[in-house]
Design a protein around this motif. Sequence first.
Motif, short mmCIF file in Angstrom:
data_model
loop_
_atom_site.label_atom_id
_atom_site.label_comp_id
_atom_site.label_asym_id
_atom_site.label_seq_id
_atom_site.Cartn_x
_atom_site.Cartn_y
_atom_site.Cartn_z
N SER A 14 0.83 -1.21 0.00
CA SER A 14 0.00 0.00 0.00
C SER A 14 0.86 1.25 0.00
O SER A 14 0.56 2.24 -0.70
N SER A 27 0.87 4.00 -2.91
CA SER A 27 0.51 5.36 -2.50
C SER A 27 1.51 6.37 -3.06
O SER A 27 1.12 7.41 -3.61
N PHE A 48 0.71 9.19 -5.88
CA PHE A 48 0.94 10.59 -5.54
C PHE A 48 1.89 11.25 -6.54
O PHE A 48 1.63 12.35 -7.03
N GLU A 105 -4.46 12.27 0.68
CA GLU A 105 -5.49 11.35 1.18
C GLU A 105 -6.04 10.44 0.09
O GLU A 105 -6.13 9.21 0.29
N SER A 161 -4.61 9.42 -2.63
CA SER A 161 -3.57 8.47 -3.04
C SER A 161 -3.46 7.33 -2.04
O SER A 161 -3.38 6.15 -2.42
N ILE A 162 -3.46 7.67 -0.75
CA ILE A 162 -3.38 6.64 0.30
C ILE A 162 -4.63 5.77 0.28
O ILE A 162 -4.54 4.53 0.37
N ARG A 163 -5.79 6.40 0.15
CA ARG A 163 -7.06 5.65 0.19
C ARG A 163 -7.17 4.67 -0.98
O ARG A 163 -7.47 3.49 -0.78
N ALA A 172 -4.79 3.54 -2.95
CA ALA A 172 -3.72 2.53 -2.90
C ALA A 172 -4.05 1.44 -1.89
O ALA A 172 -3.95 0.24 -2.19
N ALA A 173 -4.43 1.85 -0.67
CA ALA A 173 -4.77 0.88 0.37
C ALA A 173 -5.96 0.03 -0.06
O ALA A 173 -5.98 -1.20 0.13
#
Length: 511
Positions: free
Chosen positions: A294, A298, A302, A321, A323-325, A327-328
Amino acid sequence: MRVRVDWRASVSLTGRILKYLSVAFLVPIAVSLLYSQQDLLVFVATMAGTVTAGALLERVGPAEDPGPREAFLMVGLTWLLVAVVGAAPYVLAGSGTVASPVNALFESMSGFTTTGATVMRDISVDAHSRELMMWRQLTQWLGGMGIVVLAVAILTELSVGGAQLMEAEAPGPGIEKLTPQIAETARALWLAYIGFSVAQAVLLYLLGVSGLAPEMTAYGAIAHTFTTMPTGGFSPQARSIEAFSWAVQWAIIPFMVVAGTNFVLFWHVLTGDWREAVEDSEVRFYAGCLASLSAIVSVLLFVDNALVDAENVGRVAGLVEPSIRHAAFQIVSIVTTTGYASMNFDVWSPPAQYVLVFAMFLGGSAGSTGGGIKMIRWLVILKSIRRELFTTVHPEAVRPVRLAGRSLDENAVRGIYTFTLLYFVVFLVGTLLLAVDAARVGGIGIEVIGLVTATAATLGNIGPGLGMVGPMGNYLQFPWSSRLLMVGLMWIGRLEIFPVLVLLTRAFWRS
């Protein structure tokens, strides 16, 4: 030489399971009564036909407790016949692309094996009745923890030979016996499964009524719960979870993680043995893979998006946010073989897509509803490679492979290597056959990445791949013969290869 398998007992037990499975049709019947009643007679007729077919098969022979061979045959037959029964409503309803028998069987097998690959061109309650769409969701929920595990939990007649059946349905390092009675173990697993399902449905519904996800209705909350906990991935929305707000996407991630975790550990937690869950080596490896992959995706997302808006500092800051969301969400979805999509990852940059393809071959934990090769096998392989490197330097050393402080039997280690090798052999052969079939038909424009990921996604019970079988696509472009081949890949993948292939050997029937 005479046949050494009591096939009549296997057929009889399969008929008994089919007969009781007919109760599941009460759910779409209730939905039909609540809404349009458009396909009410379809499900009433299918329910009656399933009861009749199950009763006839049950009369083939005495339903004796199965031995190892009878268990393999019964499990293989059960998953095939359940898929056939599940296909009947699609054919009888006669709506959309799933009305043809081959497509209906594909959709049904994809549902019960929790694959999530689809041949529906129009996925909506406008094109199909709500009851048919709910049946599509329900097939995944039933198949998640396992049709046979459910049968062992409910039918007392299967309790004695239940361990054989559960081992045949989920071979390899899987479910341990939690209680003295195997039926109690099956009930404990299903109770945990039901408990998490209820929790997710309530949470999604509350997000809807709170205004954080106004598009999430009670119907949607139940429908998505039915396909999250079994790591299935079917959605009544054409664009999957992308159709919902950020709040829904964040809420679904932990439930996908839970669904990909060994359900046996939740039993230990409920009985007060937290240390067993916290110190479990597979859980740590599973969490490490999810976190590291993840993080990598991310950063890639990004950077890719930031390069586009490099001159807009405010816009770049707002990319963190999402990108993290995304990706995860996608890493958890692919690793656990759920197959949901929070966005169209088919448009991601090649490096990010390569990480997703790598994730397709990991799989969830043993004893979970996830498919694929499974984390425990990769952990054992890595430990054995480290052991081999050590003994190369110290040839006199005796160093067993250990898990949770216990030494693994060398036969178990060899079995894991055998399964993993066989998995990749089936993957390569499946890809080759799909390529040959596509060339035979000609002019259908199936690219290499589509062929490769279609095989990986169906064998690993993942669902979407890349290219034409991406998260916003479907499997309709494949010829009907390829779709039948993928039905077989889904069946083989759900039963983890050996229980199916062993049925094709002469030794199984004669020796």
